[in-house]
Design a protein around this motif. Sequence first.
Motif, PDB file in Angstrom:
ATOM      1  N   UNK A  19       0.811  -1.221   0.000  1.00 28.89           N
ATOM      2  CA  UNK A  19       0.000   0.000   0.000  1.00 28.89           C
ATOM      3  C   UNK A  19       0.842   1.268   0.000  1.00 28.89           C
ATOM      4  N   UNK A  20       2.130   1.146   0.334  1.00 27.77           N
ATOM      5  CA  UNK A  20       2.986   2.339   0.377  1.00 27.77           C
ATOM      6  C   UNK A  20       4.071   2.343  -0.696  1.00 27.77           C
ATOM      7  N   UNK A  21       4.061   1.364  -1.596  1.00 26.43           N
ATOM      8  CA  UNK A  21       5.103   1.301  -2.636  1.00 26.43           C
ATOM      9  C   UNK A  21       5.096   2.563  -3.493  1.00 26.43           C
ATOM     10  N   UNK A  22       3.916   3.102  -3.762  1.00 26.63           N
ATOM     11  CA  UNK A  22       3.833   4.303  -4.606  1.00 26.63           C
ATOM     12  C   UNK A  22       4.246   5.563  -3.854  1.00 26.63           C
ATOM     13  N   UNK A  23       4.472   5.448  -2.541  1.00 24.51           N
ATOM     14  CA  UNK A  23       4.824   6.620  -1.722  1.00 24.51           C
ATOM     15  C   UNK A  23       6.120   6.398  -0.944  1.00 24.51           C
ATOM     16  N   UNK A  24       7.038   5.640  -1.500  1.00 20.70           N
ATOM     17  CA  UNK A  24       8.260   5.298  -0.771  1.00 20.70           C
ATOM     18  C   UNK A  24       9.029   6.545  -0.355  1.00 20.70           C
ATOM     19  N   UNK A  25       9.113   7.539  -1.243  1.00 19.62           N
ATOM     20  CA  UNK A  25       9.907   8.730  -0.906  1.00 19.62           C
ATOM     21  C   UNK A  25       9.339   9.428   0.324  1.00 19.62           C
ATOM     22  N   UNK A  26       8.047   9.728   0.300  1.00 16.07           N
ATOM     23  CA  UNK A  26       7.441  10.477   1.403  1.00 16.07           C
ATOM     24  C   UNK A  26       7.262   9.627   2.653  1.00 16.07           C
ATOM     25  N   UNK A  27       6.736   8.411   2.494  1.00 12.60           N
ATOM     26  CA  UNK A  27       6.364   7.577   3.639  1.00 12.60           C
ATOM     27  C   UNK A  27       7.567   6.932   4.322  1.00 12.60           C
ATOM     28  N   UNK A  28       8.650   6.723   3.580  1.00 13.85           N
ATOM     29  CA  UNK A  28       9.780   5.986   4.138  1.00 13.85           C
ATOM     30  C   UNK A  28      11.107   6.752   4.095  1.00 13.85           C
ATOM     31  N   UNK A  29      11.482   7.276   2.920  1.00 13.47           N
ATOM     32  CA  UNK A  29      12.779   7.959   2.826  1.00 13.47           C
ATOM     33  C   UNK A  29      12.755   9.312   3.527  1.00 13.47           C
ATOM     34  N   UNK A  30      11.796  10.154   3.189  1.00 12.14           N
ATOM     35  CA  UNK A  30      11.690  11.462   3.836  1.00 12.14           C
ATOM     36  C   UNK A  30      11.428  11.319   5.332  1.00 12.14           C
ATOM     37  N   UNK A  31      10.549  10.387   5.686  1.00 11.20           N
ATOM     38  CA  UNK A  31      10.230  10.147   7.087  1.00 11.20           C
ATOM     39  C   UNK A  31      11.470   9.707   7.869  1.00 11.20           C
ATOM     40  N   UNK A  32      12.331   8.900   7.233  1.00 10.28           N
ATOM     41  CA  UNK A  32      13.565   8.458   7.883  1.00 10.28           C
ATOM     42  C   UNK A  32      14.599   9.579   7.951  1.00 10.28           C
ATOM     43  N   UNK A  33      14.705  10.350   6.865  1.00 10.10           N
ATOM     44  CA  UNK A  33      15.726  11.401   6.793  1.00 10.10           C
ATOM     45  C   UNK A  33      15.551  12.466   7.871  1.00 10.10           C
ATOM     46  N   UNK A  34      14.311  12.747   8.265  1.00 10.21           N
ATOM     47  CA  UNK A  34      14.069  13.843   9.206  1.00 10.21           C
ATOM     48  C   UNK A  34      14.714  13.612  10.570  1.00 10.21           C
ATOM     49  N   UNK A  35      14.979  12.356  10.936  1.00 12.37           N
ATOM     50  CA  UNK A  35      15.560  12.121  12.256  1.00 12.37           C
ATOM     51  C   UNK A  35      17.030  12.509  12.309  1.00 12.37           C
ATOM     52  N   UNK A  36      17.659  12.674  11.136  1.00  9.20           N
ATOM     53  CA  UNK A  36      19.097  12.964  11.121  1.00  9.20           C
ATOM     54  C   UNK A  36      19.412  14.327  11.731  1.00  9.20           C
ATOM     55  N   UNK A  37      18.451  15.229  11.740  1.00  6.25           N
ATOM     56  CA  UNK A  37      18.697  16.562  12.304  1.00  6.25           C
ATOM     57  C   UNK A  37      18.962  16.510  13.813  1.00  6.25           C
ATOM     58  N   UNK A  38      18.660  15.375  14.445  1.00  5.85           N
ATOM     59  CA  UNK A  38      18.901  15.229  15.880  1.00  5.85           C
ATOM     60  C   UNK A  38      20.172  14.441  16.164  1.00  5.85           C
ATOM     61  N   UNK A  39      20.958  14.225  15.128  1.00 10.70           N
ATOM     62  CA  UNK A  39      22.251  13.557  15.264  1.00 10.70           C
ATOM     63  C   UNK A  39      23.184  14.416  16.116  1.00 10.70           C
ATOM     64  N   UNK A  40      23.725  13.881  17.218  1.00 10.10           N
ATOM     65  CA  UNK A  40      24.604  14.686  18.078  1.00 10.10           C
ATOM     66  C   UNK A  40      25.998  14.808  17.499  1.00 10.10           C
ATOM     67  N   UNK A  41      26.560  15.989  17.559  1.00  7.44           N
ATOM     68  CA  UNK A  41      27.903  16.229  17.033  1.00  7.44           C
ATOM     69  C   UNK A  41      28.901  15.298  17.703  1.00  7.44           C
ATOM     70  N   UNK A  42      29.774  14.727  16.902  1.00  9.62           N
ATOM     71  CA  UNK A  42      30.826  13.871  17.432  1.00  9.62           C
ATOM     72  C   UNK A  42      30.462  12.407  17.561  1.00  9.62           C
ATOM     73  N   UNK A  43      29.211  12.051  17.326  1.00  6.00           N
ATOM     74  CA  UNK A  43      28.810  10.646  17.422  1.00  6.00           C
ATOM     75  C   UNK A  43      29.515   9.831  16.339  1.00  6.00           C
TER      76      UNK A  43
END
Length: 208
Positions: free
Chosen positions: A39-63
């Motif tokens: 059901x989400x194959x047609x929305x991989x970018x928004x539902x999975x890639x974009x949704x996953x990418x947004x967490x990177x902004x909370x990556x702590x410096x030096x990790x």
Amino acid sequence: MTAVGLPGVDVSRETVQTLLDFEMLVRKWTTAINLVSKSTVSEIWQRHISDSAQIFQYFPAGAKNWLDLGSGGGFPGIVVSILARELAPGLRVTLVESDRRKATFLRQAAQQFGLDVVVLDKRIESIPPQAADVLSARALSPLSDLLSHASTHLHPAGVAIFPKGARYNEELAEARSTWDFDVEIKPSCSDPGAAILVIRNIHRAAQA
């Protein structure tokens, strides 16, 4: 440039293209092993890639070490590693995935895109403590269970990042019955009812 559809991160066209290539790889393999729901194959970018990418902004410096549990089709682990190649060189991402077919896919993706990734095709309960700087899990299990894994595999100064759906407040309340922790609740850029939980200082709650 700020990539369209990649909230919270600023990456080059080359990185965007790698993510697009990864999307195509997911589409190809999903026909055989159901990496994402049909059901989400047609929305991989928004539902999975974009949704996953947004967490990177909370990556702590030096990790230096990021542990992703139940990596499945590479969300968020492979997406994190693709972003890290540009934004955090030297970050090693360890993916834990007990399904051997999905683990094979993850290794293929890491090899194809030249990523610094280790894939552990084991159950989470069977791997030794990882002392990770960052721990993530997406659509895996209730928060209480995730905190149990985090207490085992997260460095004491590390951070856990968990995207959660609309019931995140209920999960927080339930988790607080057995765990003490500090949490920042961040808005989800892909779902207005969801949130990203950024959690530190995880300890078993003192029993009354």
